[in-house]
Design a protein around this motif. Structure first.
Motif, short mmCIF file in Angstrom:
data_model
loop_
_atom_site.label_atom_id
_atom_site.label_comp_id
_atom_site.label_asym_id
_atom_site.label_seq_id
_atom_site.Cartn_x
_atom_site.Cartn_y
_atom_site.Cartn_z
N ALA A 125 0.84 -1.21 0.00
CA ALA A 125 0.00 0.00 0.00
C ALA A 125 0.87 1.25 0.00
N THR A 126 0.45 2.24 -0.76
CA THR A 126 1.18 3.50 -0.85
C THR A 126 0.82 4.41 0.32
N GLY A 127 -0.44 4.36 0.75
CA GLY A 127 -0.91 5.23 1.82
C GLY A 127 -2.15 4.68 2.48
N TRP A 128 -2.63 5.40 3.51
CA TRP A 128 -3.72 4.91 4.34
C TRP A 128 -4.63 6.06 4.72
N LEU A 129 -5.92 5.92 4.46
CA LEU A 129 -6.91 6.91 4.88
C LEU A 129 -7.96 6.19 5.71
N VAL A 130 -8.40 6.83 6.79
CA VAL A 130 -9.37 6.20 7.68
C VAL A 130 -10.78 6.74 7.41
N LYS A 131 -11.76 5.83 7.37
CA LYS A 131 -13.17 6.22 7.23
C LYS A 131 -13.73 6.55 8.60
N PRO A 132 -14.69 7.45 8.71
CA PRO A 132 -15.22 8.24 7.61
C PRO A 132 -14.18 9.25 7.12
N PHE A 133 -14.14 9.48 5.82
CA PHE A 133 -13.12 10.36 5.25
C PHE A 133 -13.67 11.75 5.02
N ASP A 134 -12.75 12.71 5.02
CA ASP A 134 -13.06 14.10 4.70
C ASP A 134 -12.86 14.24 3.19
N PRO A 135 -13.91 14.58 2.43
CA PRO A 135 -13.78 14.66 0.96
C PRO A 135 -12.62 15.54 0.51
N GLN A 136 -12.42 16.68 1.16
CA GLN A 136 -11.33 17.58 0.78
C GLN A 136 -9.97 16.92 0.99
N LYS A 137 -9.85 16.20 2.10
CA LYS A 137 -8.59 15.49 2.42
C LYS A 137 -8.33 14.39 1.39
N LEU A 138 -9.39 13.69 0.99
CA LEU A 138 -9.25 12.64 -0.01
C LEU A 138 -8.71 13.24 -1.32
N ILE A 139 -9.29 14.35 -1.76
CA ILE A 139 -8.84 15.00 -2.99
C ILE A 139 -7.38 15.45 -2.85
N GLU A 140 -7.02 16.02 -1.70
CA GLU A 140 -5.63 16.45 -1.48
C GLU A 140 -4.66 15.28 -1.59
N VAL A 141 -5.00 14.17 -0.96
CA VAL A 141 -4.11 13.00 -0.98
C VAL A 141 -4.00 12.46 -2.40
N VAL A 142 -5.13 12.35 -3.11
CA VAL A 142 -5.12 11.84 -4.48
C VAL A 142 -4.27 12.75 -5.38
N ARG A 143 -4.43 14.06 -5.25
CA ARG A 143 -3.65 15.00 -6.06
C ARG A 143 -2.16 14.88 -5.75
N LYS A 144 -1.83 14.66 -4.49
CA LYS A 144 -0.45 14.51 -4.08
C LYS A 144 0.17 13.25 -4.72
N VAL A 145 -0.64 12.20 -4.78
CA VAL A 145 -0.15 10.92 -5.28
C VAL A 145 -0.12 10.81 -6.81
N ILE A 146 -1.17 11.30 -7.50
CA ILE A 146 -1.20 11.16 -8.96
C ILE A 146 -1.37 12.47 -9.72
N GLY A 147 -1.47 13.59 -9.01
CA GLY A 147 -1.57 14.88 -9.68
C GLY A 147 -2.96 15.25 -10.13
#
Length: 121
Positions: A99-121
């Motif tokens: 696994a590249t990273g770990w996010l815990v549910k329930p997730f914050d939508p803004q945080k999810l987008i930030e992490v995704v952008r950090k990982v794949i742009g």
């Protein structure tokens, strides 16, 4: 061209939330209902990122990660766990599986987008 994310979760409501969040940020989302479905969909198309739950029927997240890492086209693809599991032991197993990273549910939508952008742009 939009980057494609494979969202694997047995909870329809979580898949909908993840899909809505990521589509609104400009990503294409492919949904899978469990690890086996996710593996089948990953084999049939190319995705830029895999977002997977841990606890699912048929195939859990760790098994999915190990299976994907065994495929040449997914050897370096980012894979994020999005799960209710937050123990250090489970995170260690996730890292060991690839696994590249770990996010815990329930997730914050803004945080999810930030992490995704950090990982794949």
């Amino acid at each position: 061209m939009a980057k494609t994310i494979l969202a694997v979760d047995d909870s329809a409501s979580i898949r909908q939330m993840v899909s809505f969040t990521l589509k609104s940020a400009g990503y294409e989302v492919v949904e899978a209902v469990d690890g086996q479905d996710g593996l089948d969909k990953a084999k049939s198309r190319s995705v830029n990122l895999v977002l997977t739950d841990q606890n699912m029927p048929r195939m859990d997240g760790l098994t999915l990660i190990k299976s994907l890492r065994g495929l040449p086209q997914y050897a370096t693809t980012p894979i994020l766990m999005l799960t209710t599991e937050s123990s250090d032991a489970m995170k260690s197993q996730g890292r060991a599986a690839g696994a590249t990273g770990w996010l815990v549910k329930p997730f914050d939508p803004q945080k999810l987008i930030e992490v995704v952008r950090k990982v794949i742009g």
